[in-house]
Write an enzyme that holds these catalytic residues in place. Structure first.
Site, short mmCIF file in Angstrom:
data_model
loop_
_atom_site.label_atom_id
_atom_site.label_comp_id
_atom_site.label_asym_id
_atom_site.label_seq_id
_atom_site.Cartn_x
_atom_site.Cartn_y
_atom_site.Cartn_z
N THR A 174 5.04 -1.76 4.36
CA THR A 174 3.62 -1.24 4.68
C THR A 174 3.35 0.06 4.17
O THR A 174 4.30 1.17 4.22
CB THR A 174 3.56 -1.41 6.21
OG1 THR A 174 3.71 -2.61 7.00
CG2 THR A 174 2.21 -0.59 6.58
N PHE A 176 1.22 3.33 4.77
CA PHE A 176 0.50 4.27 5.83
C PHE A 176 -0.24 5.46 5.06
O PHE A 176 0.19 5.89 4.03
CB PHE A 176 1.48 4.81 6.82
CG PHE A 176 2.20 3.91 7.51
CD1 PHE A 176 1.71 3.51 8.98
CD2 PHE A 176 3.46 3.09 6.97
CE1 PHE A 176 2.64 2.66 9.54
CE2 PHE A 176 3.88 2.22 8.02
CZ PHE A 176 3.57 1.94 9.18
#
Length: 283
Positions: A174, A176
């Protein structure tokens, strides 16, 4: 003693957003929020200094809600961080792989861990949050319940790890972004930089093609281009773009100038250092 700075994130303690806050901002107080909207509001209102927001996942794609908040927000992207997502199968002390019958987690986590669920014959139960699932299992004290959650959550809620790294794919990552009330643009020439912006194209034939042409002719590498409908109208489209480079560099400056000829408005979301993880992923 100076006040402790605060960084807000969406989710419960032990969530992946909490993990990335702890890794990159260990001196900040991590502030959990129930929703992304709350995260933006906490920082915009001055109750936290930074926001840690997931924006893309290598398996699930873009985090849709975020792309609706960014255009309307007054916050600026000042950094990016990548987190390799790891999930453990956890349960209360005394539980075993033979005793568990149900497994609780966020719907995306359950979908990313199908192999272990199928192997153990578990019934998946959807929870609102991966860390929240661990908390729920801890509170129930039921050895037939398990959770799929990040490693930090197991530690926080006193759970045993029955099996580590149960995700189906080992490239689950992921990205961010970190948001602040004021921009923190790095100087030109001090390492790789990412520029993020949104724009609306004019309602003209081939407007998008012409708008993007300036990036190609000026040698600017565009790493992201995503479209969104505006106000539910099929004819009004907004684009989120990310490019390598600094707006003060000649090539990108010319490309952004050319972009203005074919767009109704452009909003710069942030100019920030590229994470070293970008270079690692390209190898």
């Amino acid at each position: 003693m100076a006040d402790v700075r605060r960084i807000a994130y969406q989710g419960e303690p032990g969530a992946n957003s909490h993990i990335v806050c702890a890794e990159h901002y260990p001196d900040f107080e991590a502030v959990p929020c129930a929703s992304f909207e709350d995260v933006f509001a906490v920082v915009e209102g001055g109750d936290a200094d930074l926001a840690m927001i997931p924006i893309d996942n290598s398996l699930a794609g873009r985090v849709a809600d975020i792309h609706h908040f960014l255009p309307a927000s007054s916050l600026h992207i000042i950094a990016e961080h990548f987190l390799r997502i790891r999930f453990d199968l956890v349960a209360v002390p005394g539980a075993t792989l033979d005793s568990i019958r149900t497994v609780h987690s966020h719907v995306h986590a359950l979908g990313q861990c199908r192999r272990v669920i199928r192997e153990l014959g578990l019934e998946p139960v959807i929870s609102g949050d991966t860390a929240g699932a661990a908390r729920e299992v801890s509170e129930e004290r039921d050895p037939s319940m398990a959770a799929i959650s990040p490693p930090m959550a197991a530690e926080l809620y006193g759970l045993d790890v029955l099996r580590k790294d149960v995700e189906d794919e080992d490239h689950n990552t992921t990205r961010f972004v970190v948001l602040a009330r004021e921009p923190q643009r790095p100087p030109v020439g001090q390492g790789p930089v990412v520029t993020s912006f949104i724009f609306n194209v004019k309602n003209l034939p081939a407007a998008l093609y012409k708008a993007l042409g300036g990036f190609a002719t000026n040698g600017v590498n565009m790493t992201k281009l995503e479209s969104y409908m505006v106000n539910g109208e099929f004819t009004a489209t907004q684009f989120l773009a990310e490019v390598d480079g600094h707006p003060e560099e000649p090539g990108l400056a010319r490309a952004l100038e050319e972009l203005t000829f074919f767009t109704t408005d452009i909003k710069l979301l942030g100019v920030y250092p590229a994470s070293p993880a970008r270079a690692d992923a390209a190898r």
